[in-house]
Each structure stands twice: as C-alpha cells, then as structure tokens.
Design an enzyme around this catalytic site. Sequence first.
Site, mmCIF file in Angstrom:
data_model
loop_
_atom_site.group_PDB
_atom_site.id
_atom_site.type_symbol
_atom_site.label_atom_id
_atom_site.label_comp_id
_atom_site.label_asym_id
_atom_site.label_seq_id
_atom_site.Cartn_x
_atom_site.Cartn_y
_atom_site.Cartn_z
ATOM 1 N N SER A 156 0.769 -1.272 -0.035
ATOM 2 C CA SER A 156 0.014 -0.106 -0.063
ATOM 3 C C SER A 156 0.735 1.092 -0.031
ATOM 4 O O SER A 156 1.887 1.210 0.499
ATOM 5 C CB SER A 156 -1.025 -0.120 1.419
ATOM 6 N N ASP A 157 0.403 2.286 -0.722
ATOM 7 C CA ASP A 157 0.914 3.556 -0.416
ATOM 8 C C ASP A 157 0.167 4.728 -0.927
ATOM 9 O O ASP A 157 -0.978 4.495 -1.218
ATOM 10 C CB ASP A 157 2.004 3.652 -1.751
ATOM 11 N N GLN A 158 0.404 5.759 -0.015
ATOM 12 C CA GLN A 158 -0.512 7.036 -0.093
ATOM 13 C C GLN A 158 0.154 8.196 -0.583
ATOM 14 O O GLN A 158 1.310 8.598 -0.242
ATOM 15 C CB GLN A 158 -1.149 7.176 1.254
ATOM 16 N N ALA A 210 -3.328 3.829 -2.592
ATOM 17 C CA ALA A 210 -3.363 2.651 -3.517
ATOM 18 C C ALA A 210 -3.075 1.437 -2.745
ATOM 19 O O ALA A 210 -2.390 1.512 -1.790
ATOM 20 C CB ALA A 210 -2.230 3.025 -4.535
#
EC number: 3.6.1.-
Length: 205
Positions: A78-80, A115
């Site tokens: 996950s990434d933001q 994401a």
Amino acid sequence: MPDSSKRPPRLILASSSPYRRELLERLRIPFDVAVPAIDETPLVGESPETTALRLAQAKARAVAAALSAGERALVIGSDQVATYDGHQIGKPGTHEKALAQLQGMRGREVLFHSALCVFDSGSGDAQAVDVVTRVRFRDLPDAALDAYLRAETPYDCAGSAKAEGLGIALLDAIESDDPTALIGLPLIALTRMLLAAGYPLLEVR
C-alpha cells in the site's frame, strides 16, 4: 496429520507503517510483516495516482520476490500520496516541513490517493486499486497548526494530519467510499481482494 493443502495462504503486509499494521489487525487474521526495500521517489511527470499504484505494487512484489521457492503468500502493498493544485505531498519528516504542508493546505481541498495491491506469489496475479479520499482543511492560523504538530508529531504521515487522532480538528469534511483509506490501508477494498483471491476471511480464527 493436518492437510496443509487446505490451509489458507500466508498473509504478509509489505510495510513499515505501524498505522497499516494496526488497521490490518482489525480483521483478526494472522499475518506477518516484511519491510520492502524500494525507492519511493516519484518519477518525473508521474501523476499522484500512478505514483501510489506503482509503489503499492512495487512493495508487494519486492517482498514476494524474497520468499522461498514454491512458497505461496498473499502480499499486501500500500502507498499513499496526497495532492492539491497539482502538488504531490509526501511524508514531511520534520516539524518545519509539516508546518509548511499544513499552511499550504489550509482552506483547500486535498486528494489522498491510497493505493492498494494484493499480489499472489503462487499465481503471479496482482489486484490493484486506488481509493481516493477528498479532504477539506479548515483555514486555521499558524499558531493552531504549530500547536497541533507539537502535540501529535505526525511527521511520518502524508499530509501531516492524523485523522484518527487530534488531526481531525484540522479537517472540515472527509469524502470517501472507504473510511479506513485516509489512515493508510483501505480495508473495504482489501477484504474484497482477499475474498477474490480465495482467502477464507470469515473462517480463519
């Protein structure tokens, strides 16, 4: 002797974030944590959505690549990335950078791209999605922003505001299909992906 073929696949969270780990713990399923070694620098000309999706997938694939040959696992990456007026906003790292972020965002609408990728190391299949949260920040004075930062020190959070804590006082409105996305791990999307991958989410305890 237990039939290992009927055991659910191993789950691995590819993240160093304590916030994502706390969110995943809400599902009450066993999982391991592995920290991916990747470069998280955005590429030149890359959109915030593309950056977030690329990094979420890169994290999951990097951890999967380190597994033993033949081992099946569902790896969660996950990434933001936050953005306003075309500016990408990452983790500030310092008080000064965090204050500058909050000053720039006050009175504005900020989009948070959270994401998520679930990579199946057995099949090589990858599911990925970008969950967008619209956040409107209040127009607060510098003294209030500085006081908040000193109270919560959110220097490891994109956008410098922890909505699950005192940072909620900086926000005027939040719009999202997934209330956990802003914290860093969209659980509605994640549970959908795990079920699609055949993980017995409501049976494993």
